[in-house]
Design a protein around this motif. Structure first.
Motif, PDB file in Angstrom:
ATOM      1  N   LYS A  53      -8.238   7.001  -6.278  1.00 18.07           N
ATOM      2  CA  LYS A  53      -8.095   5.762  -5.511  1.00 18.07           C
ATOM      3  C   LYS A  53      -7.914   4.594  -6.482  1.00 18.07           C
ATOM      4  O   LYS A  53      -8.323   4.667  -7.647  1.00 18.07           O
ATOM      5  CB  LYS A  53      -9.288   5.541  -4.595  1.00 18.07           C
ATOM      6  CG  LYS A  53     -10.585   5.248  -5.313  1.00 18.07           C
ATOM      7  CD  LYS A  53     -11.710   5.021  -4.315  1.00 18.07           C
ATOM      8  CE  LYS A  53     -12.966   4.626  -5.069  1.00 18.07           C
ATOM      9  NZ  LYS A  53     -14.036   4.249  -4.197  1.00 18.07           N
ATOM     10  N   ASN A  54      -7.282   3.548  -5.987  1.00 18.20           N
ATOM     11  CA  ASN A  54      -7.093   2.364  -6.814  1.00 18.20           C
ATOM     12  C   ASN A  54      -8.447   1.772  -7.190  1.00 18.20           C
ATOM     13  O   ASN A  54      -9.377   1.764  -6.390  1.00 18.20           O
ATOM     14  CB  ASN A  54      -6.246   1.324  -6.083  1.00 18.20           C
ATOM     15  CG  ASN A  54      -4.768   1.683  -6.080  1.00 18.20           C
ATOM     16  OD1 ASN A  54      -4.296   2.390  -6.947  1.00 18.20           O
ATOM     17  ND2 ASN A  54      -4.041   1.191  -5.094  1.00 18.20           N
ATOM     18  N   VAL A  60      -2.198   1.449  -8.601  1.00 17.79           N
ATOM     19  CA  VAL A  60      -0.847   1.969  -8.416  1.00 17.79           C
ATOM     20  C   VAL A  60      -0.388   1.579  -7.018  1.00 17.79           C
ATOM     21  O   VAL A  60      -1.062   1.878  -6.037  1.00 17.79           O
ATOM     22  CB  VAL A  60      -0.796   3.503  -8.576  1.00 17.79           C
ATOM     23  CG1 VAL A  60       0.625   4.019  -8.404  1.00 17.79           C
ATOM     24  CG2 VAL A  60      -1.372   3.931  -9.910  1.00 17.79           C
ATOM     25  N   LEU A  61       0.759   0.916  -6.943  1.00 19.22           N
ATOM     26  CA  LEU A  61       1.270   0.437  -5.665  1.00 19.22           C
ATOM     27  C   LEU A  61       2.736   0.813  -5.492  1.00 19.22           C
ATOM     28  O   LEU A  61       3.494   0.863  -6.460  1.00 19.22           O
ATOM     29  CB  LEU A  61       1.120  -1.086  -5.575  1.00 19.22           C
ATOM     30  CG  LEU A  61      -0.311  -1.615  -5.681  1.00 19.22           C
ATOM     31  CD1 LEU A  61      -0.305  -3.129  -5.842  1.00 19.22           C
ATOM     32  CD2 LEU A  61      -1.128  -1.197  -4.479  1.00 19.22           C
ATOM     33  N   LEU A  71      10.596   2.309   0.811  1.00 23.05           N
ATOM     34  CA  LEU A  71       9.934   2.494  -0.477  1.00 23.05           C
ATOM     35  C   LEU A  71      11.014   2.679  -1.536  1.00 23.05           C
ATOM     36  O   LEU A  71      11.863   3.561  -1.416  1.00 23.05           O
ATOM     37  CB  LEU A  71       9.011   3.707  -0.444  1.00 23.05           C
ATOM     38  CG  LEU A  71       8.201   3.944  -1.716  1.00 23.05           C
ATOM     39  CD1 LEU A  71       7.129   2.862  -1.883  1.00 23.05           C
ATOM     40  CD2 LEU A  71       7.571   5.318  -1.703  1.00 23.05           C
ATOM     41  N   THR A  72      10.994   1.808  -2.553  1.00 23.86           N
ATOM     42  CA  THR A  72      12.046   1.865  -3.567  1.00 23.86           C
ATOM     43  C   THR A  72      11.527   2.204  -4.957  1.00 23.86           C
ATOM     44  O   THR A  72      12.315   2.514  -5.843  1.00 23.86           O
ATOM     45  CB  THR A  72      12.798   0.525  -3.657  1.00 23.86           C
ATOM     46  OG1 THR A  72      11.889  -0.491  -4.058  1.00 23.86           O
ATOM     47  CG2 THR A  72      13.432   0.165  -2.338  1.00 23.86           C
ATOM     48  N   GLY A  73      10.225   2.108  -5.172  1.00 26.33           N
ATOM     49  CA  GLY A  73       9.697   2.361  -6.501  1.00 26.33           C
ATOM     50  C   GLY A  73       8.189   2.275  -6.550  1.00 26.33           C
ATOM     51  O   GLY A  73       7.521   2.182  -5.517  1.00 26.33           O
ATOM     52  N   VAL A  74       7.679   2.263  -7.766  1.00 29.58           N
ATOM     53  CA  VAL A  74       6.235   2.260  -8.014  1.00 29.58           C
ATOM     54  C   VAL A  74       5.932   1.301  -9.156  1.00 29.58           C
ATOM     55  O   VAL A  74       6.695   1.200 -10.114  1.00 29.58           O
ATOM     56  CB  VAL A  74       5.739   3.677  -8.399  1.00 29.58           C
ATOM     57  CG1 VAL A  74       4.257   3.681  -8.709  1.00 29.58           C
ATOM     58  CG2 VAL A  74       6.054   4.671  -7.299  1.00 29.58           C
ATOM     59  N   VAL A  75       4.809   0.604  -9.040  1.00 30.54           N
ATOM     60  CA  VAL A  75       4.338  -0.282 -10.105  1.00 30.54           C
ATOM     61  C   VAL A  75       2.849  -0.015 -10.306  1.00 30.54           C
ATOM     62  O   VAL A  75       2.138   0.305  -9.344  1.00 30.54           O
ATOM     63  CB  VAL A  75       4.614  -1.770  -9.761  1.00 30.54           C
ATOM     64  CG1 VAL A  75       3.848  -2.219  -8.533  1.00 30.54           C
ATOM     65  CG2 VAL A  75       4.339  -2.674 -10.943  1.00 30.54           C
ATOM     66  N   ALA A  76       2.387  -0.129 -11.548  1.00 30.99           N
ATOM     67  CA  ALA A  76       0.980   0.159 -11.831  1.00 30.99           C
ATOM     68  C   ALA A  76       0.458  -0.718 -12.956  1.00 30.99           C
ATOM     69  O   ALA A  76       1.194  -1.069 -13.882  1.00 30.99           O
ATOM     70  CB  ALA A  76       0.806   1.626 -12.212  1.00 30.99           C
ATOM     71  N   LEU A  77      -0.796  -1.049 -12.858  1.00 33.36           N
ATOM     72  CA  LEU A  77      -1.567  -1.611 -13.970  1.00 33.36           C
ATOM     73  C   LEU A  77      -2.627  -0.566 -14.291  1.00 33.36           C
ATOM     74  O   LEU A  77      -3.394  -0.180 -13.416  1.00 33.36           O
ATOM     75  CB  LEU A  77      -2.229  -2.937 -13.595  1.00 33.36           C
ATOM     76  CG  LEU A  77      -1.318  -4.145 -13.490  1.00 33.36           C
ATOM     77  CD1 LEU A  77      -2.093  -5.358 -12.981  1.00 33.36           C
ATOM     78  CD2 LEU A  77      -0.661  -4.461 -14.829  1.00 33.36           C
TER      79      LEU A  77
END
Length: 175
Positions: A53-54, A60-61, A71-77
């Motif tokens: 889980k975040n 991760v979003l 949904l076109t992609g993923v971004v994460a910190l």
């Protein structure tokens, strides 16, 4: 959810597994990413629902378009540490027909704003392949600066490529 003019960042759902699997197995999408070995769609979907889980350490979003909710992609910190105030950014747009439309720029801006405001980060860094000029332009436009290079880190297209370390400090985000 984090919302801009073009995209919304939202938690990933189990129903996103098929698109994510397709992107991860598309050589053109993954050309500048270090990646593991192929995984079956069934196994990927099974493990997708068991993702951590975040949390502060890893957010991760999914990147979803506002015009149609695609949904076109993923971004994460990831790797966020309150002691250092830093985290590492990862982002990709998996839908190739969405490349160059500003989705990645806006998603980067939104996640960085979230990192600085909500997570109280001071520094966000990323690694990008030296020949990924479109990504480097996006990062520079948002205020990221090059800090260094790791030589011959990624082998693609029959030759070695350097990875560029870029960072953005709190207060430097543009736009």
């Amino acid at each position: 959810m984090l919302t801009g003019d073009l995209v919304r960042l939202r938690p990933l759902e189990p129903s996103d597994a098929a698109a994510h699997h397709r992107w991860n197995h598309d050589p053109e999408v993954m050309q500048w990413f270090a990646h593991g070995y192929p995984v079956s769609a069934e196994r990927f979907a099974g493990e997708y629902g068991e993702r951590p889980k975040n949390s502060y350490e890893r957010v991760v979003l999914g990147i979803e378009t506002l015009d149609g909710g695609r949904l076109t992609g993923v971004v994460a910190l990831s790797g966020a540490e309150p002691e250092t105030g830093g985290a590492e950014l990862d982002l990709y747009i998996g839908e190739k027909d969405c490349w160059g439309r500003g989705y990645g720029t806006e998603a980067t801006r939104l996640i960085c704003r979230y990192g600085f405001d909500a997570m109280r980060l001071h520094r966000i860094q990323l690694w990008v392949a030296d020949e990924n000029a479109p990504a480097i332009r996006v990062y520079q436009k948002l205020g990221f600066v090059e800090e260094g290079r790791a030589r011959d880190t990624l082998r693609r297209h029959g030759r070695w490529h350097a990875m560029v370390l870029m960072s953005l400090l709190e207060g430097e985000l543009r736009g």
